[in-house]
Design an enzyme around this catalytic site. Sequence first.
Site, PDB file in Angstrom:
ATOM      1  CG  HIS A  49      -1.911  -1.063   1.265  1.00 41.24           C
ATOM      2  ND1 HIS A  49      -2.998  -1.021   2.107  1.00 41.24           N
ATOM      3  CD2 HIS A  49      -2.041  -2.223   0.570  1.00 41.24           C
ATOM      4  CE1 HIS A  49      -3.742  -2.090   1.930  1.00 41.24           C
ATOM      5  NE2 HIS A  49      -3.177  -2.845   1.004  1.00 41.24           N
ATOM      6  CD  GLU A  51      -2.028   4.076   3.230  1.00 43.29           C
ATOM      7  OE1 GLU A  51      -1.715   3.452   2.190  1.00 43.29           O
ATOM      8  OE2 GLU A  51      -3.185   4.139   3.648  1.00 43.29           O
ATOM      9  CB  CYS A  79      -6.559  -0.416   5.177  1.00 45.05           C
ATOM     10  SG  CYS A  79      -4.858  -1.053   5.161  1.00 45.05           S
ATOM     11  CB  CYS A  82      -1.979   1.554   6.245  1.00 41.88           C
ATOM     12  SG  CYS A  82      -1.657   0.718   4.678  1.00 41.88           S
TER      13      CYS A  82
END
Length: 143
Positions: A49, A51, A79, A82
Amino acid sequence: MKTADEEFMKIAIEEAKKGNFPFGAVITKDDKIISKSHNTLEKLDPTAHAEINAIREACKKLNTRNLTGCTLYVTSEPCPMCFIVALRTGISKIVYGTELDDLPKNLRREMDVKCSYLNEEFGNKISIKGNVLRDECIKLFKR
């Protein structure tokens, strides 16, 4: 006049445009960019992701796992994975553009848990600010 949060979110938006998914992230410390990234899920890494990629780069650049004093800017509310990684690395502030509810159905997560809920569960250790340049971040999902 744009705020620092808006300036860094603009950079996250530009970073998001580089990936196959409309998520971009920037990490700053003392108003200086430490790292920036976008989703790279197409590389078959389910943890890639925006992040996580930005956190990995920031830790490498600063040669530490401790990101206390850093701010994570991300185009959409992180999410749970993260958020927990941000918490574990000591990130002090998360600034995001869109709420989980703003995501189109094809990008919704199996577990839409709000950052504010997770933060409360873990003792409100991270300052959270949402809806920064929300409309511009929503446009990313329409590309």
